[in-house]
Design a protein around this motif. Structure first.
Motif, PDB file in Angstrom:
ATOM      1  N   PRO A   1      -3.099 -28.061 -32.756  1.00  0.00           N
ATOM      2  CA  PRO A   1      -2.648 -29.169 -33.362  1.00  0.00           C
ATOM      3  C   PRO A   1      -1.111 -29.320 -32.900  1.00  0.00           C
ATOM      4  O   PRO A   1      -0.865 -30.612 -32.464  1.00  0.00           O
ATOM      5  CB  PRO A   1      -2.815 -29.452 -34.715  1.00  0.00           C
ATOM      6  CG  PRO A   1      -4.089 -28.513 -34.805  1.00  0.00           C
ATOM      7  CD  PRO A   1      -4.076 -27.235 -33.987  1.00  0.00           C
ATOM      8  N   HIS A   2      -0.246 -28.487 -33.066  1.00  0.00           N
ATOM      9  CA  HIS A   2       1.264 -28.687 -32.685  1.00  0.00           C
ATOM     10  C   HIS A   2       1.391 -28.950 -31.378  1.00  0.00           C
ATOM     11  O   HIS A   2       2.188 -29.816 -30.887  1.00  0.00           O
ATOM     12  CB  HIS A   2       2.018 -27.489 -33.304  1.00  0.00           C
ATOM     13  CG  HIS A   2       1.916 -27.346 -34.745  1.00  0.00           C
ATOM     14  ND1 HIS A   2       0.986 -26.444 -35.167  1.00  0.00           N
ATOM     15  CD2 HIS A   2       2.692 -27.622 -35.770  1.00  0.00           C
ATOM     16  CE1 HIS A   2       1.136 -26.354 -36.645  1.00  0.00           C
ATOM     17  NE2 HIS A   2       2.296 -27.212 -36.788  1.00  0.00           N
ATOM     18  N   SER A   3       0.547 -28.192 -30.397  1.00  0.00           N
ATOM     19  CA  SER A   3       0.544 -28.207 -29.066  1.00  0.00           C
ATOM     20  C   SER A   3       0.204 -29.590 -28.601  1.00  0.00           C
ATOM     21  O   SER A   3       0.830 -30.460 -28.056  1.00  0.00           O
ATOM     22  CB  SER A   3      -0.020 -27.420 -28.368  1.00  0.00           C
ATOM     23  OG  SER A   3      -0.097 -27.470 -26.884  1.00  0.00           O
TER      24      SER A   3
ATOM     25  N   HIS B   1      -1.706 -35.570 -37.617  1.00  0.00           N
ATOM     26  CA  HIS B   1      -0.873 -34.930 -38.750  1.00  0.00           C
ATOM     27  C   HIS B   1       0.654 -34.541 -38.348  1.00  0.00           C
ATOM     28  O   HIS B   1       1.532 -34.599 -38.880  1.00  0.00           O
ATOM     29  CB  HIS B   1      -1.574 -34.248 -39.713  1.00  0.00           C
ATOM     30  CG  HIS B   1      -1.627 -34.658 -41.146  1.00  0.00           C
ATOM     31  ND1 HIS B   1      -0.615 -34.763 -41.951  1.00  0.00           N
ATOM     32  CD2 HIS B   1      -2.643 -35.176 -41.650  1.00  0.00           C
ATOM     33  CE1 HIS B   1      -1.105 -35.145 -43.174  1.00  0.00           C
ATOM     34  NE2 HIS B   1      -2.320 -35.541 -42.938  1.00  0.00           N
ATOM     35  N   GLU B   2       0.522 -33.599 -37.357  1.00  0.00           N
ATOM     36  CA  GLU B   2       1.507 -32.768 -36.506  1.00  0.00           C
ATOM     37  C   GLU B   2       2.510 -33.843 -35.990  1.00  0.00           C
ATOM     38  O   GLU B   2       4.066 -33.923 -36.164  1.00  0.00           O
ATOM     39  CB  GLU B   2       1.325 -31.634 -35.614  1.00  0.00           C
ATOM     40  CG  GLU B   2       0.574 -30.584 -36.384  1.00  0.00           C
ATOM     41  CD  GLU B   2       1.279 -30.115 -37.641  1.00  0.00           C
ATOM     42  OE1 GLU B   2       2.187 -29.980 -37.689  1.00  0.00           O
ATOM     43  OE2 GLU B   2       0.378 -29.216 -38.674  1.00  0.00           O
ATOM     44  N   SER B   3       1.885 -34.955 -35.386  1.00  0.00           N
ATOM     45  CA  SER B   3       2.705 -35.703 -34.650  1.00  0.00           C
ATOM     46  C   SER B   3       3.397 -36.533 -35.666  1.00  0.00           C
ATOM     47  O   SER B   3       4.878 -36.878 -35.455  1.00  0.00           O
ATOM     48  CB  SER B   3       1.967 -36.524 -33.722  1.00  0.00           C
ATOM     49  OG  SER B   3       2.666 -37.451 -33.240  1.00  0.00           O
TER      50      SER B   3
ATOM     51  N   THR C   1      12.156 -33.018 -42.887  1.00  0.00           N
ATOM     52  CA  THR C   1      11.622 -34.167 -42.712  1.00  0.00           C
ATOM     53  C   THR C   1      10.544 -34.270 -41.950  1.00  0.00           C
ATOM     54  O   THR C   1       9.403 -35.060 -42.196  1.00  0.00           O
ATOM     55  CB  THR C   1      12.615 -35.195 -41.858  1.00  0.00           C
ATOM     56  OG1 THR C   1      12.733 -34.448 -40.601  1.00  0.00           O
ATOM     57  CG2 THR C   1      13.875 -35.445 -42.595  1.00  0.00           C
ATOM     58  N   HIS C   2      10.166 -33.117 -41.121  1.00  0.00           N
ATOM     59  CA  HIS C   2       8.353 -33.018 -40.812  1.00  0.00           C
ATOM     60  C   HIS C   2       7.826 -32.495 -41.872  1.00  0.00           C
ATOM     61  O   HIS C   2       6.541 -33.224 -41.920  1.00  0.00           O
ATOM     62  CB  HIS C   2       8.454 -31.842 -39.429  1.00  0.00           C
ATOM     63  CG  HIS C   2       7.448 -31.659 -39.047  1.00  0.00           C
ATOM     64  ND1 HIS C   2       6.701 -31.745 -37.788  1.00  0.00           N
ATOM     65  CD2 HIS C   2       6.301 -30.767 -39.892  1.00  0.00           C
ATOM     66  CE1 HIS C   2       5.270 -31.503 -37.777  1.00  0.00           C
ATOM     67  NE2 HIS C   2       5.121 -30.564 -38.836  1.00  0.00           N
ATOM     68  N   GLU C   3       8.044 -31.728 -42.666  1.00  0.00           N
ATOM     69  CA  GLU C   3       7.085 -31.333 -43.773  1.00  0.00           C
ATOM     70  C   GLU C   3       6.732 -32.782 -44.616  1.00  0.00           C
ATOM     71  O   GLU C   3       5.688 -32.966 -45.150  1.00  0.00           O
ATOM     72  CB  GLU C   3       7.596 -30.133 -44.525  1.00  0.00           C
ATOM     73  CG  GLU C   3       7.650 -28.850 -43.790  1.00  0.00           C
ATOM     74  CD  GLU C   3       6.420 -28.510 -43.135  1.00  0.00           C
ATOM     75  OE1 GLU C   3       5.186 -28.686 -43.817  1.00  0.00           O
ATOM     76  OE2 GLU C   3       6.357 -28.070 -41.958  1.00  0.00           O
ATOM     77  N   LEU C   4       7.901 -33.225 -44.929  1.00  0.00           N
ATOM     78  CA  LEU C   4       7.886 -34.448 -45.807  1.00  0.00           C
ATOM     79  C   LEU C   4       6.947 -35.521 -45.120  1.00  0.00           C
ATOM     80  O   LEU C   4       6.213 -36.191 -45.812  1.00  0.00           O
ATOM     81  CB  LEU C   4       9.216 -35.060 -46.139  1.00  0.00           C
ATOM     82  CG  LEU C   4       9.738 -36.062 -47.086  1.00  0.00           C
ATOM     83  CD1 LEU C   4       8.999 -37.384 -46.689  1.00  0.00           C
ATOM     84  CD2 LEU C   4       9.081 -35.458 -48.696  1.00  0.00           C
ATOM     85  N   GLY C   5       7.000 -35.535 -43.913  1.00  0.00           N
ATOM     86  CA  GLY C   5       5.992 -36.439 -43.099  1.00  0.00           C
ATOM     87  C   GLY C   5       4.568 -36.118 -43.370  1.00  0.00           C
ATOM     88  O   GLY C   5       3.796 -36.964 -43.766  1.00  0.00           O
ATOM     89  N   HIS C   6       4.389 -34.630 -43.464  1.00  0.00           N
ATOM     90  CA  HIS C   6       2.807 -34.299 -44.008  1.00  0.00           C
ATOM     91  C   HIS C   6       2.554 -34.896 -45.357  1.00  0.00           C
ATOM     92  O   HIS C   6       1.245 -35.473 -45.375  1.00  0.00           O
ATOM     93  CB  HIS C   6       2.756 -32.733 -43.725  1.00  0.00           C
ATOM     94  CG  HIS C   6       2.660 -32.176 -42.624  1.00  0.00           C
ATOM     95  ND1 HIS C   6       1.539 -32.599 -41.617  1.00  0.00           N
ATOM     96  CD2 HIS C   6       3.261 -31.209 -41.841  1.00  0.00           C
ATOM     97  CE1 HIS C   6       1.717 -31.787 -40.659  1.00  0.00           C
ATOM     98  NE2 HIS C   6       2.743 -31.018 -40.787  1.00  0.00           N
ATOM     99  N   ALA C   7       3.434 -34.771 -46.109  1.00  0.00           N
ATOM    100  CA  ALA C   7       3.290 -35.286 -47.497  1.00  0.00           C
ATOM    101  C   ALA C   7       3.070 -36.551 -47.567  1.00  0.00           C
ATOM    102  O   ALA C   7       2.081 -37.291 -48.404  1.00  0.00           O
ATOM    103  CB  ALA C   7       4.308 -34.857 -48.578  1.00  0.00           C
TER     104      ALA C   7
ATOM    105  N   ASP D   1       0.288 -25.854 -41.928  1.00  0.00           N
ATOM    106  CA  ASP D   1       1.090 -24.870 -41.622  1.00  0.00           C
ATOM    107  C   ASP D   1       1.840 -24.980 -40.338  1.00  0.00           C
ATOM    108  O   ASP D   1       1.189 -25.326 -39.468  1.00  0.00           O
ATOM    109  CB  ASP D   1       0.092 -23.533 -41.524  1.00  0.00           C
ATOM    110  CG  ASP D   1       0.835 -22.258 -41.535  1.00  0.00           C
ATOM    111  OD1 ASP D   1       1.876 -22.214 -42.252  1.00  0.00           O
ATOM    112  OD2 ASP D   1       0.586 -21.387 -40.615  1.00  0.00           O
ATOM    113  N   CYS D   2       3.351 -24.837 -40.565  1.00  0.00           N
ATOM    114  CA  CYS D   2       4.210 -25.411 -39.451  1.00  0.00           C
ATOM    115  C   CYS D   2       4.836 -24.542 -38.577  1.00  0.00           C
ATOM    116  O   CYS D   2       6.031 -24.894 -37.889  1.00  0.00           O
ATOM    117  CB  CYS D   2       4.729 -26.652 -39.769  1.00  0.00           C
ATOM    118  SG  CYS D   2       3.789 -27.861 -40.541  1.00  0.00           S
ATOM    119  N   GLY D   3       4.624 -23.148 -39.005  1.00  0.00           N
ATOM    120  CA  GLY D   3       5.671 -22.034 -38.414  1.00  0.00           C
ATOM    121  C   GLY D   3       5.146 -21.156 -37.185  1.00  0.00           C
ATOM    122  O   GLY D   3       4.369 -21.879 -36.642  1.00  0.00           O
TER     123      GLY D   3
HETATM  124 ZN   LIG Z   1       3.517 -29.487 -39.361  1.00  0.00          ZN
END
Ligand SMILES: [Zn+2]
Length: 429
Positions: A251-253, A163-165, A136-142, A425-427
């Motif tokens: 960005p994730h941080s 975008h990450e948030s 659902t996080h990745e879907l959020g990006h899309a 990229d989220c990993g």
């Molecule tokens: Zn992400």
């Protein structure tokens, strides 16, 4: 004779959640019939109950999570919202061996849509697409890319962090659509949902896997917690990377500042509304309205927060005014007193001198402002995130880092060198 309805098994929460509950039985999701349709590549297994750990189980639990996020966001998005990847959003559940997940528009050697991966860590299989939090996080990006396409290439720490948030907020709000999870959260937090819970702890399994490889790179009990107490700092004054316990401009941080404020806002809205599902929907609506209306400026967090207040005025007659302000002021995202909207802004091409990076030609970067573009690029290059092969003089560029996935690429457009985003990229970096 009664017809037996087909059911599948799906995780409510991350597979490594402390609750270790069994997967729930649900009707199979029909991804092609969603308002914004999704397609998982490969032949879909026949709907049914499969053993945890099987490909068939992973297909149906991923479909369930993706459908939940689309069903949550699509009604809140403007009517004409379309995927950036074509009519359907493509999904690859096992795109190879990596501790990762990403969203890409396609092009620059990357497949469009969501890609999830498999990795073995300390003898344990980790499939990123099996985690509803990650799906659902990745879907959020899309979804955010569909709602606000200009954020894609915007060279700005706050735009990328937002975008990450939004991805993490998508995981939280999608999770709250499940009645059993709402009950668990209300029970565990004594109805104070700004406390840490099964819903706020995101991607527990990926967090565990990351800690095995780099103990400081994820939080102690999850990848990121949407409940946190990070206070806003100018990202310019932050280091480009840091252990998870500290804030950096990565960005994730940095996204955790906005996510934490949003969860506080949601907690306040729940008190006003008295119904967690309705509060989650209203919070999602306010956020989408703000995203649509707000121009992209360097201090984008403050801009979005200000537009959340406006969205509440327009849609809910200021019902949530004080709790929206409360959440964002406490994190330093909004100033004390009445916030001013920033008019203007917007993303356009800026010229950056290549010399600072060892290049012998200038670089064009899409950004809301010159300084934002420069500091964003500095961070990217320091973290080794840019494919610079097309740039003249790139043999002098100091930072190569071949083991890091390149989220950005320098490409030649009409003879000019331009920075483009390849993916979110989220990993594990
Ligand atoms: Zn992400």
């Amino acid at each position: 004779m009664a017809v037996k309805k087909t059911t599948i098994l799906a995780w409510d929460d991350d597979p490594a959640s402390v609750a270790r509950v069994k997967p729930a039985r649900r009707p199979p999701a029909t991804l092609s019939r969603l308002k914004l349709p999704v397609v998982i590549s490969g032949k879909a297994p026949k709907a049914g109950v499969y053993a945890v750990g099987s490909d068939e189980f992973r297909h149906w639990t991923a479909a369930d999570a993706l459908a939940r996020a689309v069903r949550f966001w699509a009604p809140l998005a403007p009517k004409r919202t379309k995927w950036q990847t074509g009519a359907k959003l493509p999904v690859q559940l096992n795109a190879g061996s990596d501790l990762n997940a990403y969203y890409a528009r396609g092009g620059f050697d990357y497949d469009p849509g969501l890609s999830f991966f498999h990795y073995v860590v300390a003898g344990q299989d980790v499939y990123s697409g099996e985690s509803p939090d990650i799906a659902t996080h990745e879907l959020g990006h899309a979804m955010l890319d569909a709602i606000k396409p200009d954020l894609w290439d915007a060279a700005s720490v706050e735009a990328a962090s937002f975008h990450e948030s939004f991805g993490d907020i998508s995981a939280v709000l999608s999770g709250l659509q499940i009645p059993a999870l709402r009950e668990a959260v209300l029970r565990d937090t004594d109805s104070r949902i700004h406390r840490s819970s099964r819903v706020s702890r995101l991607a527990e399994q990926m967090g565990w896997a990351v800690r095995q490889l780099d103990p400081g790179a994820a939080e102690a009990d999850c990848l990121r917690n949407a409940v946190n107490n990070f206070f806003y700092r100018d990202p310019d004054r932050l280091p480009p990377t840091s252990p998870a316990a500290q804030l950096s401009s990565e960005p994730h941080s940095f996204s955790r500042v906005f996510t934490g404020a949003f969860v506080e806002m949601l907690a306040g809205m729940f008190i006003v509304r008295g119904d967690l599902k309705a509060a989650a929907r209203d919070a999602g609506q306010i956020l989408v309205d703000a995203i649509v209306a707000a121009p992209i400026v360097p201090n984008y967090f403050r801009q979005i927060a200000t537009y959340c207040i406006r969205a509440d005025e327009k849609r809910f007659a200021r019902k949530y005014r004080s709790v929206i302000q409360g959440g964002f002021v406490r994190r330093g995202i909004l100033p004390l007193g009445f916030p001013k909207r920033v008019i203007g802004g917007g993303v356009r091409l800026r010229v950056i001198r290549g010399r600072s990076y060892g290049l012998t030609e200038p670089l064009m970067v899409l950004a809301p402002e010159q300084h934002a573009a420069e500091s964003f690029l500095d961070d990217l290059i320091q973290r080794g995130r840019v494919d610079m092969r097309a740039a003249r003089g790139n043999e002098n560029a100091m930072v190569v880092q071949p083991f890091i996935r390149k989220t950005h690429i320098m490409v030649r457009e009409g003879g000019k060198l331009v920075l483009r985003r390849r993916m979110f990229d989220c990993g594990f970096e």
